[in-house]
Design a protein around this motif. Structure first.
Motif, PDB file in Angstrom:
ATOM      1  N   SER A   1      -3.937   0.660  -8.362  1.00 21.66           N
ATOM      2  CA  SER A   1      -2.505   0.398  -8.353  1.00 21.66           C
ATOM      3  C   SER A   1      -2.149  -0.718  -7.376  1.00 21.66           C
ATOM      4  O   SER A   1      -1.351  -1.610  -7.695  1.00 21.66           O
ATOM      5  CB  SER A   1      -1.742   1.678  -7.976  1.00 21.66           C
ATOM      6  N   SER A   2      -2.741  -0.704  -6.184  1.00 22.47           N
ATOM      7  CA  SER A   2      -2.479  -1.744  -5.190  1.00 22.47           C
ATOM      8  C   SER A   2      -2.891  -3.115  -5.713  1.00 22.47           C
ATOM      9  O   SER A   2      -2.176  -4.108  -5.524  1.00 22.47           O
ATOM     10  CB  SER A   2      -3.225  -1.437  -3.892  1.00 22.47           C
TER      11      SER A   2
ATOM     12  N   LEU B   1      -0.337  -4.215  -8.258  1.00 19.92           N
ATOM     13  CA  LEU B   1       0.908  -4.633  -7.605  1.00 19.92           C
ATOM     14  C   LEU B   1       0.779  -6.021  -6.994  1.00 19.92           C
ATOM     15  O   LEU B   1       1.730  -6.812  -7.000  1.00 19.92           O
ATOM     16  CB  LEU B   1       1.301  -3.627  -6.520  1.00 19.92           C
TER      17      LEU B   1
ATOM     18  N   GLU C   1       0.832  -1.204   0.000  1.00 21.61           N
ATOM     19  CA  GLU C   1       0.000   0.000   0.000  1.00 21.61           C
ATOM     20  C   GLU C   1       0.865   1.251   0.000  1.00 21.61           C
ATOM     21  O   GLU C   1       0.565   2.235  -0.698  1.00 21.61           O
ATOM     22  CB  GLU C   1      -0.919   0.002   1.226  1.00 21.61           C
TER      23      GLU C   1
ATOM     24  N   LEU D   1       4.790  -4.275 -10.369  1.00 22.32           N
ATOM     25  CA  LEU D   1       5.488  -2.990 -10.274  1.00 22.32           C
ATOM     26  C   LEU D   1       5.940  -2.530 -11.658  1.00 22.32           C
ATOM     27  O   LEU D   1       5.802  -1.354 -12.006  1.00 22.32           O
ATOM     28  CB  LEU D   1       6.689  -3.119  -9.330  1.00 22.32           C
TER      29      LEU D   1
ATOM     30  N   SER E   1       2.323   1.746  -3.417  1.00 21.59           N
ATOM     31  CA  SER E   1       1.277   2.250  -4.303  1.00 21.59           C
ATOM     32  C   SER E   1       1.038   3.742  -4.086  1.00 21.59           C
ATOM     33  O   SER E   1       0.945   4.522  -5.038  1.00 21.59           O
ATOM     34  CB  SER E   1      -0.020   1.469  -4.068  1.00 21.59           C
TER      35      SER E   1
ATOM     36  N   GLN F   1      -5.124   4.699  -6.459  1.00 24.05           N
ATOM     37  CA  GLN F   1      -4.287   3.941  -5.526  1.00 24.05           C
ATOM     38  C   GLN F   1      -4.833   2.531  -5.316  1.00 24.05           C
ATOM     39  O   GLN F   1      -4.074   1.566  -5.223  1.00 24.05           O
ATOM     40  CB  GLN F   1      -4.163   4.665  -4.185  1.00 24.05           C
TER      41      GLN F   1
ATOM     42  N   THR G   1       2.856  -1.320 -13.536  1.00 28.57           N
ATOM     43  CA  THR G   1       2.380  -0.037 -13.008  1.00 28.57           C
ATOM     44  C   THR G   1       3.250   1.109 -13.510  1.00 28.57           C
ATOM     45  O   THR G   1       2.743   2.166 -13.914  1.00 28.57           O
ATOM     46  CB  THR G   1       2.378  -0.061 -11.471  1.00 28.57           C
TER      47      THR G   1
END
Length: 434
Positions: free
Chosen positions: A125-126, A129, A99, A136, A102, A122, A139
């Protein structure tokens, strides 16, 4: 113009160049002295492997070396085929490694930080990931123009990952720790993307890295052990910032400071704090047309007492009903293991309030004196607005060793944890009929 006017103008031109306990920021590289040449060595390792673990004792200045030594050199275009466009992603494992990573990625790309769009980004993104070890890389490919810019990921205070991994006896922390490390390893293996990774870690935690086989290989291939500063290095770290700040310092005071630092490699943040306090006393009580002197240094309690007395000043500003919240807060954001190693435990204001059984607003009022202008005991720094989700942390572990009140609180909390563990084990044995 009178002599008094000249003195006033000189005082207006002065600024305190010492950060106190916290690391130097990237924009403070002009104040960073005493580590000349070391950033180039780190740069060489980073250039060759796209990864480097910067390892050193607590107080050795690892973070400052990266922010004010390595990063400015990178901006000069010494890596990436002359491309000096860099995106710097700074993260810490803390209580939620993925987290936090992110959030750091979103912060670097956000145009309106804190917006509802950022919250949605976010979460997405989390999820990305966590979806695979290549999360990663994917992203970063989606977030940046990798044909025009390089990406540097700084994982500061990497040792927090080990505390996080052992914080609960369930699979969630174990799986997240493993996933976090795999993200970094996979990003390093993706040779077609300009992703560079720097870890900073306390040297007393290096053995913990053996839990992660591929990470161990990376560290073995590319690591930099921050050397202990020499007497000449410390001298530069004192005299350089003083000159940039527009002042002079008595040679006798410089020698006294160097003698007090001695061979103690963890004294750098304590020295920085003492110099910050000495500068403030000098500008407020002395003739600023004269060099900073021994009398100014002695007035703040010298290195031996400056930090503890300064922290006590912040504590004494609290009302009686706030002091319990303060004690509870510091016990929450600090931790001591069975090996007696102190480590920070960053915690949200919401959780601190819950543990202290206090209102969010009351916790914020307690935090403020410890991060006021001229004080750097707690992060975030004073210019950042706090809310329930703000993460509160010590600026440096040395506060646990030096502040008299906090030393007592850390020991009390450690003893309470040990008592709880013994009672828990005894209860479990009783339930088993043993």
């Amino acid at each position: 113009m009178t002599i008094a006017d000249n003195a006033m103008n000189k005082k207006d031109e002065l600024f305190n160049p010492f950060p106190g306990l916290r690391p130097f920021k990237i924009e403070e590289s002009h104040l960073f002295f005493g580590r000349e040449g070391q950033s180039e060595e780190i740069l060489n390792k980073l250039s060759n492997e796209k990864f480097v673990a910067v390892i050193g004792t607590s107080g050795s200045g690892k973070s400052s070396l990266i922010y004010c030594g390595l990063v400015p050199v990178l901006y000069g275009g010494f890596i990436g085929d002359g491309n000096s466009n860099w995106r710097i992603i700074t993260t810490r494992p803390g209580n939620s490694p993925i987290e936090n990573l992110s959030a750091a990625l979103i912060k670097e790309t956000s145009e309106n930080q804190g917006s509802s769009d950022d919250f949605i980004k976010q979460k997405f993104s989390s999820s990305l990931l966590r979806s695979s070890s290549m999360g990663l890389v994917e992203t970063i490919k989606q977030s940046f123009d990798l044909k025009k810019e390089n990406v540097l990921i700084i994982v500061d205070q990497f040792e927090e990952l080990f505390r996080y991994k052992s914080s609960r006896k369930d699979l969630s922390t174990y799986n997240e720790s493993e996933a976090f490390v795999r993200l970094l390893v996979s990003a390093n293996k993706a040779k077609d993307v300009p992703i560079y990774i720097v870890l900073t870690m306390r040297s007393d935690f290096i053995g913990e890295c053996s839990q992660f086989h591929e990470l161990t290989e990376l560290i073995n291939d590319s690591n930099y052990l921050v050397p202990q500063m020499t007497r000449d290095d410390f001298k530069k770290a004192v005299e350089g910032p003083v000159a940039v700040g527009g002042a002079q310092i008595e040679p006798q005071l410089v020698q006294l400071l160097l003698n007090e630092v001695g061979d103690n490699s963890d004294q750098l943040p304590i020295l920085q704090h003492a110099l910050m306090r000495t500068w403030d006393y000098w500008t407020d009580h002395s003739d600023t047309s004269q060099p900073i002197g021994i009398s100014d240094y002695e007035a703040i309690g010298k290195m031996e007492k400056a930090l503890s007395e300064h922290a006590n000043e912040a504590y004494d500003e609290l009302a009686e009903n706030q002091k319990w919240i303060c004690e509870s807060m510091f016990k929450t954001i600090t931790e001591k293991g069975n090996d007696n190693r102190g480590i920070r435990h960053p915690t949200s204001i919401r959780n601190i309030a819950s543990i202290a059984q206090a209102d969010i607003e009351d916790v914020i009022k307690v935090v403020e004196p410890f991060r006021a202008l001229g004080r750097s005991f707690i992060t975030p720094s004073y210019e950042v607005n706090l809310n329930a989700d703000s993460i509160i942390d010590l600026s440096h572990e040395s506060l646990m060793r030096i502040w008299n009140k906090l030393k007592v609180w850390v020991d009390e909390e450690w003893n309470a944890v040990q008592m709880y563990m013994r009672l828990s084990e005894a209860s479990e044995m009783f339930q088993l009929g043993k």
